[in-house]
Design an enzyme around this catalytic site. Structure first.
Site, PDB file in Angstrom:
ATOM      1  N   VAL A   1       0.825  -1.222   0.000  1.00 33.89           N
ATOM      2  CA  VAL A   1       0.000   0.000   0.000  1.00 33.89           C
ATOM      3  C   VAL A   1       0.854   1.266   0.000  1.00 33.89           C
ATOM      4  O   VAL A   1       0.358   2.365  -0.191  1.00 33.89           O
ATOM      5  CB  VAL A   1      -0.986   0.027   1.197  1.00 33.89           C
TER       6      VAL A   1
ATOM      7  N   LYS B   1       3.660   1.860   2.489  1.00 29.72           N
ATOM      8  CA  LYS B   1       4.056   2.283   3.845  1.00 29.72           C
ATOM      9  C   LYS B   1       5.393   3.006   3.841  1.00 29.72           C
ATOM     10  O   LYS B   1       5.563   4.006   4.517  1.00 29.72           O
ATOM     11  CB  LYS B   1       4.176   1.075   4.776  1.00 29.72           C
TER      12      LYS B   1
ATOM     13  N   ASP C   1      11.234  -3.941   8.108  1.00 27.25           N
ATOM     14  CA  ASP C   1      10.768  -4.779   7.008  1.00 27.25           C
ATOM     15  C   ASP C   1      11.954  -5.490   6.376  1.00 27.25           C
ATOM     16  O   ASP C   1      12.893  -4.838   5.942  1.00 27.25           O
ATOM     17  CB  ASP C   1      10.084  -3.881   5.974  1.00 27.25           C
TER      18      ASP C   1
END
Length: 293
Positions: free
Chosen positions: A33, A35, A59
């Site tokens: 999306v 981030k 991540d």
């Protein structure tokens, strides 16, 4: 639709910049999306109003380096072109080479890790928080891995609680054996079970202290990132409910990847997509009345 009569409130995250007490800003949402884009931009605008900003990516894909076109590591690095914006990339997994490679300890640790899923992540996260707390950043932005991970981070105190209990039972089971093993392998005291328990205890303290901060809306907020599509709307709703369950403040939603209807758009496909997106944007406004979108 109603959106034509009533002008929508201005879409802005200015409230985050104005809330000077904020110490931790989580940026989260499902994969894909945007981030990293949002957390990068958020940390850039924060760096204009706050003394020093650290943006951390947990991540494993490490898109932060791509976003700023600069190599980041687990040591905070000044972002090129800034005087007060730092970035670091942390692997949520503990690197095995940091532990002595040894059968006795290894099997003990792996038994511990299997007993409580997430304890290795918890430990590396605790280490990182301990590190971050000793550095004096005014505000820390987390570019978090997809949703599941983030919420696991928030469950860590109870994960560690279980870890300590498991340690205790293992200690009672293998107590003497472990002490003998550590002596036998000449590992000295730092790997005695007491030292390990001490380490876990210490981490539990750090994490509990941090969690108290995470649950304080003056200090912490969670920014949800989504896109104007059905699945994302549904996932955002679930995320908001989860955060409420963990008592984590969330009052900002960034709707990303929105197409704007400009005169120049004469593609039927784009027009249809804009229409579809508008339908979901209207639903976001209906569902999240209390939120800043």
């Amino acid at each position: 639709m109603a959106s034509e009569e009533v002008p929508l409130p201005e879409g802005t995250v200015r409230n985050i910049l104005e809330q000077e007490t904020l110490k931790w800003v989580f940026v989260g949402g499902k994969g894909g999306v945007g981030k990293t884009t949002c957390s990068s931009i958020l940390s850039i605008v924060l760096s204009q109003v706050r003394q020093s900003v650290l943006v951390i990516s947990t991540d494993p894909a490490h898109n932060l380096s791509d976003a700023f076109q600069q190599r980041f590591t687990k040591i905070p690095t000044l972002v090129n072109g800034f005087t007060n914006l730092y970035a670091m990339e942390v692997d949520p997994k503990v690197e095995n080479d940091e532990l002595p490679n040894d059968e006795g300890i290894d099997s003990f640790l792996s038994e511990l890790t299997n007993a409580i899923p997430g304890v290795d992540e918890a430990m590396s996260f605790a280490e990182m928080l301990k590190l971050v707390q000793t550095m004096d950043y005014s505000v820390i932005v987390f570019d978090t891995a997809p949703t599941g991970h983030t919420l696991r981070l928030l469950q860590f105190p109870s994960t560690l609680e279980k870890g300590l209990e498991k340690m205790m039972s293992l200690k009672n089971k293998f107590g003497g054996l472990l002490t003998q093993a550590t002596r036998l392998f000449g590992l000295g005291d730092e790997f005695s079970e007491d030292a390990m328990l001490g380490k876990l205890e210490g981490m539990k303290d750090v994490i509990e202290q941090v969690n108290r901060q995470f649950k304080d809306p003056d200090l912490t907020t969670f920014v949800c990132v989504c896109i104007p599509e059905f699945l994302s709307l549904y996932e955002t709703e679930r995320l908001v409910q989860e955060l409420a369950k963990f008592e984590i403040d969330a009052h900002n939603i960034i709707i990303n990847q929105v197409l704007f209807d400009e005169e120049a758009v004469d593609s039927k496909l784009l027009k249809a997509r804009i229409k579809m997106q508008q339908k979901y944007i209207d639903q976001f406004y209906m569902l999240f009345v209390e939120f800043k979108l």
